[in-house]
Design a protein around this motif. Structure first.
Motif, PDB file in Angstrom:
ATOM      1  N   UNK A 111       0.835  -1.197   0.000  1.00 15.42           N
ATOM      2  CA  UNK A 111       0.000   0.000   0.000  1.00 15.42           C
ATOM      3  C   UNK A 111       0.871   1.248   0.000  1.00 15.42           C
ATOM      4  N   UNK A 112       0.271   2.360  -0.388  1.00 12.71           N
ATOM      5  CA  UNK A 112       1.001   3.630  -0.339  1.00 12.71           C
ATOM      6  C   UNK A 112       1.128   4.086   1.111  1.00 12.71           C
ATOM      7  N   UNK A 113       1.853   5.143   1.326  1.00  9.57           N
ATOM      8  CA  UNK A 113       2.048   5.669   2.683  1.00  9.57           C
ATOM      9  C   UNK A 113       0.724   6.125   3.284  1.00  9.57           C
ATOM     10  N   UNK A 114      -0.237   6.480   2.428  1.00  8.45           N
ATOM     11  CA  UNK A 114      -1.549   6.904   2.917  1.00  8.45           C
ATOM     12  C   UNK A 114      -2.516   5.736   3.058  1.00  8.45           C
ATOM     13  N   UNK A 115      -2.089   4.525   2.696  1.00  5.20           N
ATOM     14  CA  UNK A 115      -2.929   3.348   2.853  1.00  5.20           C
ATOM     15  C   UNK A 115      -3.818   3.027   1.668  1.00  5.20           C
ATOM     16  N   UNK A 116      -3.524   3.610   0.514  1.00  5.33           N
ATOM     17  CA  UNK A 116      -4.342   3.388  -0.679  1.00  5.33           C
ATOM     18  C   UNK A 116      -3.638   2.460  -1.672  1.00  5.33           C
ATOM     19  N   UNK A 117      -4.458   1.785  -2.503  1.00  4.83           N
ATOM     20  CA  UNK A 117      -3.899   0.915  -3.547  1.00  4.83           C
ATOM     21  C   UNK A 117      -3.416   1.709  -4.752  1.00  4.83           C
ATOM     22  N   UNK A 118      -4.098   2.833  -5.048  1.00  5.15           N
ATOM     23  CA  UNK A 118      -3.745   3.625  -6.225  1.00  5.15           C
ATOM     24  C   UNK A 118      -3.466   5.045  -5.814  1.00  5.15           C
ATOM     25  N   UNK A 119      -2.341   5.604  -6.008  1.00  2.23           N
ATOM     26  CA  UNK A 119      -1.078   5.029  -6.468  1.00  2.23           C
ATOM     27  C   UNK A 119      -0.344   4.363  -5.311  1.00  2.23           C
ATOM     28  N   UNK A 120       0.343   3.301  -5.613  1.00  6.84           N
ATOM     29  CA  UNK A 120       1.110   2.562  -4.604  1.00  6.84           C
ATOM     30  C   UNK A 120       2.101   1.651  -5.310  1.00  6.84           C
ATOM     31  N   UNK A 121       2.866   0.927  -4.538  1.00  4.77           N
ATOM     32  CA  UNK A 121       3.781  -0.061  -5.117  1.00  4.77           C
ATOM     33  C   UNK A 121       2.991  -1.141  -5.842  1.00  4.77           C
ATOM     34  N   UNK A 122       1.817  -1.460  -5.335  1.00  8.89           N
ATOM     35  CA  UNK A 122       0.958  -2.447  -5.989  1.00  8.89           C
ATOM     36  C   UNK A 122       0.533  -1.976  -7.376  1.00  8.89           C
ATOM     37  N   UNK A 123       0.051  -0.752  -7.471  1.00  4.72           N
ATOM     38  CA  UNK A 123      -0.433  -0.267  -8.769  1.00  4.72           C
ATOM     39  C   UNK A 123       0.699  -0.111  -9.780  1.00  4.72           C
TER      40      UNK A 123
END
Length: 188
Positions: A112-124
């Protein structure tokens, strides 16, 4: 071939338009244009899109060489070994999906991103490699259980099969990326 012709026409057009002093047009044949071409070639080619293309070609080649597509295509009779191989491959795929879910959907998950979201993140940013790797796991598991892939050499051959089949697409991609970059340089 069309991309090579378009690139050649762009070089000539950029030279003519810059000679006519059309504002906002830079010539690819000027010293600036030649320096730009040689210095930016690697940057244009080394993009995430080229990595995605190679990974997807590997995955599709592995899928084809494992012969799992013949089961879904109905081009051959399905025997007990093929059914067992399909079940094992599905189990491997489900384990892989479970690992990805744990890495993305749990609170404070790693991808997850630093804010806890999937987009944008390492996953996306790694979605295409995740999908390609999942296809490879499924294909190799099926191929090994079905007896199509017997050793590491067969697996490596399956992974490179897609790149060999997709070589014209890779060449087209190289010319297309260069053409788009040159268009941006000339008119951007």
């Amino acid at each position: 071939m069309a991309a090579v012709i378009a690139e050649t026409l762009l070089v000539i057009l950029s030279w003519l338009l810059s000679a006519l002093r059309v504002e906002g047009v830079r010539s690819l044949l000027s010293s600036e244009g030649i320096r730009w071409f040689f210095s930016s070639f690697n940057d244009m080619i080394a993009s995430p899109m080229s990595a995605w293309l190679l990974l997807m070609l590997c995955a599709l080649g592995c899928l084809q060489k494992s012969k799992v597509t013949t089961i879904f295509g109905g081009t051959r009779a399905v025997n007990f070994r093929d059914r067992l191989a399909l079940y094992v491959a599905i189990v491997f795929l489900l384990i892989y999906v479970a690992i990805i879910i744990l890495l993305t959907l749990m609170p404070h998950a790693i991808l997850l991103s630093a804010t806890g979201h999937l987009f944008p993140s390492a996953f996306s940013r790694s979605l295409v490699p995740i999908i390609a790797f999942g296809i490879c796991i499924f294909s190799v598991a099926f191929g090994m259980m079905a007896g199509v892939m017997k050793n590491l050499s067969d697996i490596l051959q399956a992974l490179s099969f897609g790149i060999a089949k997709g070589a014209p697409l890779i060449v087209f991609y190289l010319f297309a990326v260069q053409l788009v970059g040159c268009l941006y340089f000339v008119f951007g």
